[in-house]
Design an enzyme around this catalytic site. Structure first.
Site, PDB file in Angstrom:
ATOM      1  N   GLU A 104     -57.915 -53.107 -19.214  1.00 40.28           N
ATOM      2  CA  GLU A 104     -57.358 -54.284 -19.890  1.00 40.28           C
ATOM      3  C   GLU A 104     -57.968 -55.562 -19.319  1.00 40.28           C
ATOM      4  OE1 GLU A 104     -55.989 -55.485 -22.243  1.00 40.28           O
ATOM      5  OE2 GLU A 104     -53.993 -54.780 -22.713  1.00 40.28           O
ATOM      6  N   ASP A 105     -58.071 -56.581 -20.147  1.00 36.90           N
ATOM      7  CA  ASP A 105     -58.518 -57.884 -19.669  1.00 36.90           C
ATOM      8  C   ASP A 105     -57.405 -58.564 -18.875  1.00 36.90           C
ATOM      9  OD1 ASP A 105     -56.925 -58.124 -21.911  1.00 36.90           O
ATOM     10  OD2 ASP A 105     -58.216 -59.552 -22.949  1.00 36.90           O
ATOM     11  N   ASP A 108     -49.857 -59.395 -19.401  1.00 44.14           N
ATOM     12  CA  ASP A 108     -49.001 -60.575 -19.506  1.00 44.14           C
ATOM     13  C   ASP A 108     -47.551 -60.069 -19.613  1.00 44.14           C
ATOM     14  OD1 ASP A 108     -48.039 -63.116 -20.128  1.00 44.14           O
ATOM     15  OD2 ASP A 108     -48.834 -63.154 -22.134  1.00 44.14           O
ATOM     16  N   PHE A 157     -52.024 -70.201 -20.168  1.00 48.14           N
ATOM     17  CA  PHE A 157     -52.919 -69.607 -21.165  1.00 48.14           C
ATOM     18  C   PHE A 157     -54.368 -69.857 -20.773  1.00 48.14           C
ATOM     19  CE2 PHE A 157     -55.255 -69.339 -25.165  1.00 48.14           C
ATOM     20  CZ  PHE A 157     -54.853 -68.080 -25.568  1.00 48.14           C
ATOM     21  N   ARG A 170     -64.499 -66.270 -26.101  1.00 42.50           N
ATOM     22  CA  ARG A 170     -64.795 -64.994 -25.417  1.00 42.50           C
ATOM     23  C   ARG A 170     -66.146 -65.007 -24.705  1.00 42.50           C
ATOM     24  NH1 ARG A 170     -61.003 -61.356 -27.390  1.00 42.50           N
ATOM     25  NH2 ARG A 170     -60.467 -61.504 -29.596  1.00 42.50           N
TER      26      ARG A 170
HETATM   27  P1  IMP Z   1     -49.220 -58.415 -23.223  1.00 45.30           P
HETATM   28  O1  IMP Z   1     -48.997 -57.331 -24.239  1.00 45.30           O
HETATM   29  O2  IMP Z   1     -48.234 -59.546 -23.374  1.00 45.30           O
HETATM   30  O3  IMP Z   1     -49.279 -57.902 -21.798  1.00 45.30           O
HETATM   31  O4  IMP Z   1     -50.579 -59.130 -23.560  1.00 45.30           O
HETATM   32  C1  IMP Z   1     -51.762 -58.485 -23.470  1.00 45.30           C
HETATM   33  C2  IMP Z   1     -52.816 -59.079 -24.385  1.00 45.30           C
HETATM   34  O5  IMP Z   1     -52.518 -60.404 -24.822  1.00 45.30           O
HETATM   35  C3  IMP Z   1     -54.097 -59.181 -23.609  1.00 45.30           C
HETATM   36  O6  IMP Z   1     -54.846 -57.991 -23.717  1.00 45.30           O
HETATM   37  C4  IMP Z   1     -54.781 -60.361 -24.254  1.00 45.30           C
HETATM   38  O7  IMP Z   1     -55.511 -59.936 -25.365  1.00 45.30           O
HETATM   39  C5  IMP Z   1     -53.652 -61.245 -24.708  1.00 45.30           C
HETATM   40  N1  IMP Z   1     -53.383 -62.311 -23.714  1.00 45.30           N
HETATM   41  C6  IMP Z   1     -52.394 -62.371 -22.797  1.00 45.30           C
HETATM   42  N2  IMP Z   1     -52.452 -63.501 -22.068  1.00 45.30           N
HETATM   43  C7  IMP Z   1     -53.531 -64.179 -22.532  1.00 45.30           C
HETATM   44  C8  IMP Z   1     -54.151 -65.440 -22.166  1.00 45.30           C
HETATM   45  O8  IMP Z   1     -53.729 -66.175 -21.255  1.00 45.30           O
HETATM   46  N3  IMP Z   1     -55.246 -65.794 -22.889  1.00 45.30           N
HETATM   47  C9  IMP Z   1     -55.766 -65.036 -23.889  1.00 45.30           C
HETATM   48  N4  IMP Z   1     -55.224 -63.856 -24.258  1.00 45.30           N
HETATM   49  C10 IMP Z   1     -54.123 -63.434 -23.586  1.00 45.30           C
END
Ligand code: IMP
Length: 184
Positions: A104-105, A108, A157, A170
């Site tokens: 994963e990148d 969150d 963010f 990106r």
């Molecule tokens: P989660 O499901 O809330 O954990 O979010 C995961 C996905 O949301 C990541 O794989 C990202 O694609 C996107 N994401 C979460 N935080 C950020 C951010 O700060 N910038 C850009 N994309 C984000």
């Protein structure tokens, strides 16, 4: 490093590529230790699109045989998580009976990683580990163990190094944070 503008928002420099690269070195070293000498080749699962750059950089540092599978998910609209994870493209290859390392990148809220774990298990993976370049620990409250974490960041963010704001940003090799106008 200069500020960048994507759509209607400005972002300021946050994490330079050199720091990202060092964090990837450290994560790769841990994964290499865990998987060196393993009999079967594990599968790296690249979560498109955000993890493309991280996956590419990480893979180059891995010294054991591994496969690559990808899938595409989406949960963000603009700068907010919607809470609902949509599967845009299913698994590009088989994970059945294999060890999987989910790449994963950023983690969150953790909704995506919980869904990914369920998907990988439903397809009969032998085991699944999680590797994320970035983690927002103030937000993440789920139980899924994050085996390999590159860096922890505050709840803000960010864009760059694969991460986007409505598909832009990106391509930048450094990471930028949204500019709230406050001085450091
Ligand atoms: P989660 O499901 O809330 O954990 O979010 C995961 C996905 O949301 C990541 O794989 C990202 O694609 C996107 N994401 C979460 N935080 C950020 C951010 O700060 N910038 C850009 N994309 C984000």
């Amino acid at each position: 490093m200069e500020k960048i503008t994507l759509h209607d928002k400005t972002f300021k420099p946050f994490i330079p590529y050199e720091k990202i690269s060092a964090a990837i070195d450290a994560v790769a070293e841990k994964i290499n230790k865990d998987f060196e000498g393993s009999e079967e080749a594990p599968v790296l699962l690249c979560v498109l699109n955000g993890s493309i750059l991280f996956t590419a950089e990480l893979m180059k540092r891995l010294t054991f045989n591994c496969e690559l599978v990808s899938m595409k998910l989406s949960s963000y609209v603009g700068t907010q998580s919607t809470g609902a994870v949509r599967q845009i493209m299913g698994l590009s290859g088989s994970v059945t009976g294999k060890s999987v390392i989910i790449i994963e990148d950023i983690v969150d809220t953790g909704n995506t990683i919980v869904d990914l774990m369920n998907i990988v298990k439903a397809y009969g993976a032998k085991e699944a580990k999680v590797c994320t370049m970035l983690l927002k620990p103030e937000v993440y409250k789920k139980d899924v163990k994050l085996d390999y974490v590159g860096m922890e960041i505050p709840n803000a963010f960010i864009v760059g190094f694969g991460l986007d704001y409505d598909e832009l940003g990106r391509n930048y090799k450094d990471i930028y944070v949204i500019d709230d106008g406050k001085e450091e």
